[in-house]
Design a protein around this motif. Sequence first.
Motif, mmCIF file in Angstrom:
data_model
loop_
_atom_site.group_PDB
_atom_site.id
_atom_site.type_symbol
_atom_site.label_atom_id
_atom_site.label_comp_id
_atom_site.label_asym_id
_atom_site.label_seq_id
_atom_site.Cartn_x
_atom_site.Cartn_y
_atom_site.Cartn_z
ATOM 1 N N HIS A 44 -3.954 2.037 11.609
ATOM 2 C CA HIS A 44 -3.466 1.014 10.679
ATOM 3 C C HIS A 44 -2.082 0.461 10.991
ATOM 4 N N VAL A 45 -1.377 1.093 11.930
ATOM 5 C CA VAL A 45 -0.040 0.568 12.268
ATOM 6 C C VAL A 45 -0.041 -0.017 13.675
ATOM 7 N N GLU A 46 -0.783 0.649 14.583
ATOM 8 C CA GLU A 46 -0.709 0.249 15.988
ATOM 9 C C GLU A 46 -1.990 -0.421 16.484
ATOM 10 N N GLY A 47 -2.765 -0.989 15.582
ATOM 11 C CA GLY A 47 -4.008 -1.667 15.982
ATOM 12 C C GLY A 47 -3.722 -2.799 16.955
ATOM 13 N N PRO A 48 -4.681 -3.129 17.828
ATOM 14 C CA PRO A 48 -4.437 -4.136 18.870
ATOM 15 C C PRO A 48 -4.209 -5.527 18.308
ATOM 16 N N TRP A 49 -4.695 -5.768 17.095
ATOM 17 C CA TRP A 49 -4.565 -7.115 16.528
ATOM 18 C C TRP A 49 -3.614 -7.111 15.325
ATOM 19 N N GLY A 50 -2.711 -6.143 15.333
ATOM 20 C CA GLY A 50 -1.669 -6.100 14.301
ATOM 21 C C GLY A 50 -1.920 -5.021 13.269
ATOM 22 N N PRO A 51 -0.899 -4.750 12.457
ATOM 23 C CA PRO A 51 -1.043 -3.704 11.438
ATOM 24 C C PRO A 51 -2.017 -4.106 10.336
ATOM 25 N N SER A 52 -2.622 -3.110 9.704
ATOM 26 C CA SER A 52 -3.595 -3.366 8.641
ATOM 27 C C SER A 52 -2.927 -3.935 7.407
ATOM 28 N N ARG A 53 -3.709 -4.762 6.686
ATOM 29 C CA ARG A 53 -3.347 -5.110 5.312
ATOM 30 C C ARG A 53 -3.942 -4.033 4.441
ATOM 31 N N GLY A 54 -3.366 -3.823 3.286
ATOM 32 C CA GLY A 54 -3.964 -2.829 2.414
ATOM 33 C C GLY A 54 -3.641 -3.124 0.976
ATOM 34 N N TRP A 55 -4.656 -2.940 0.119
ATOM 35 C CA TRP A 55 -4.486 -3.140 -1.311
ATOM 36 C C TRP A 55 -4.605 -1.775 -1.967
ATOM 37 N N VAL A 56 -3.637 -1.457 -2.828
ATOM 38 C CA VAL A 56 -3.598 -0.124 -3.430
ATOM 39 C C VAL A 56 -3.564 -0.259 -4.949
ATOM 40 N N ALA A 57 -4.436 0.484 -5.618
ATOM 41 C CA ALA A 57 -4.423 0.518 -7.089
ATOM 42 C C ALA A 57 -3.503 1.656 -7.516
ATOM 43 N N VAL A 58 -2.465 1.319 -8.286
ATOM 44 C CA VAL A 58 -1.520 2.356 -8.717
ATOM 45 C C VAL A 58 -1.390 2.345 -10.243
ATOM 46 N N ASP A 59 -1.208 3.543 -10.763
ATOM 47 C CA ASP A 59 -0.910 3.703 -12.185
ATOM 48 C C ASP A 59 0.428 4.432 -12.221
ATOM 49 N N GLY A 60 1.514 3.684 -12.413
ATOM 50 C CA GLY A 60 2.841 4.284 -12.270
ATOM 51 C C GLY A 60 3.030 4.725 -10.829
ATOM 52 N N ASP A 61 3.397 6.004 -10.641
ATOM 53 C CA ASP A 61 3.581 6.526 -9.280
ATOM 54 C C ASP A 61 2.278 7.045 -8.680
ATOM 55 N N ALA A 62 1.229 7.106 -9.499
ATOM 56 C CA ALA A 62 -0.026 7.695 -9.017
ATOM 57 C C ALA A 62 -0.883 6.651 -8.315
ATOM 58 N N VAL A 63 -1.449 7.038 -7.167
ATOM 59 C CA VAL A 63 -2.368 6.160 -6.443
ATOM 60 C C VAL A 63 -3.788 6.450 -6.913
ATOM 61 N N LEU A 64 -4.497 5.421 -7.365
ATOM 62 C CA LEU A 64 -5.891 5.601 -7.813
ATOM 63 C C LEU A 64 -6.883 5.272 -6.695
ATOM 64 N N GLY A 65 -6.498 4.351 -5.821
ATOM 65 C CA GLY A 65 -7.430 3.972 -4.763
ATOM 66 C C GLY A 65 -6.764 3.028 -3.784
ATOM 67 N N ALA A 66 -7.387 2.906 -2.615
ATOM 68 C CA ALA A 66 -6.852 2.002 -1.594
ATOM 69 C C ALA A 66 -7.993 1.404 -0.786
ATOM 70 N N ARG A 67 -7.797 0.195 -0.315
ATOM 71 C CA ARG A 67 -8.758 -0.481 0.565
ATOM 72 C C ARG A 67 -7.952 -1.034 1.731
#
Length: 302
Positions: A44-67
């Motif tokens: 996700h950082v060193e991919g040949p076509w650039g770093p990944s985009r990512g969407w993260v569901a957060v509730d305060g400091d807690a992570v509920l999910g990521a895509r």
Amino acid sequence: MSKAADRPSYDVVLVEDVPRQQIVELLQAAFGPAKTADHYTWKHVEGPWGPSRGWVAVDGDAVLGARLIVPWRLALDGRSFAASRAMDGAVTPAARGRGVFSGLVRREMSHLAAAERWHVLYSTSVPASREAYRRLGWTILEPRPSVLSVRLPRRPALVEEIDPRTVQPTIPAGRLHTDWDARGLGWRVDPRSGHRYEAVQLRNGGSRLLYRRTTLRGVPVLVVVVRTGPPEEQSALLGAACARGRCGAVILQALDPATSARPRVVSGSTVSVWQQEGPDAPVDARAGGNWTFTGADLEGVL
Ligand SMILES: CC(C)(COP(=O)(O)OP(=O)(O)OC[C@H]1O[C@@H](n2cnc3c(N)ncnc32)[C@H](O)[C@@H]1OP(=O)(O)O)[C@@H](O)C(=O)NCCC(=O)NCCS
């Protein structure tokens, strides 16, 4: 309680706004210990076509999910196009079944739709995510089978080791495919992927094979990632590579009668596709027949 009332409250933020360790822990909890921080950096950082985009569901400091969305490149008859692959999506067990994953995928679809040009977003998907994609209007392509084919050993000296980055897939005309180049293949075979890839070439022919070794029910087998060269050389190529790797069988993407008289399907990859329509669309990516996938696209990358 109705499903809507049961919906967890969360904000959607970009992956760079969340401590990376939290994302790594989410993916490890969902997929196992192989999803290390090193693996994350590779993918996700060193991919040949650039770093990944990512969407993260957060509730305060807690992570509920990521895509996570990996920038990809597709090609068709010599033209190259920016595309995206959804890889590594997970929701914590407590938040599952309440639309979090679908909400994150929808966020990416809106992001791509805003550009108002043709763009393909696709994913090799497991049953749970496949159903979510179907409900979001994606097209689920026919599964691509992997087959097991027993090989008669040939002399290992028929082949010599080569640089894996030189084994470029050969793609028929009119087919959409990953625009692999030496840099992309170099990334693809990086040991941080969790696999050790090797490549050989037939000394008296030139056919090439990119593969890794694994075991299937305790029996060593060779997983073919990419192979090139004329059909009449394939038997010698695969037989010699098997002998070299002390394997008695190969696993190949897609049914290919030329490889074995009685191939046995061992698994399948299902690709889910969404395309943002645009006046510049060169092909309909929702038709499975318009694609060629190789092992480089399907095995070991989910
Ligand atoms: C797959 C996963 C991300 C789904 O997250 P989620 O937030 O629960 O998904 P959603 O609530 O948005 O579900 C959307 C639809 O997917 C389907 N779905 C979700 N979980 C499912 C399951 N376990 N089995 C079958 N279908 C499922 C349902 O059709 C659901 O629609 P519905 O709620 O109207 O019935 C989650 O189960 C997970 O983290 N699994 C482990 C990791 C994984 O397999 N990731 C996918 C590969 S990248």
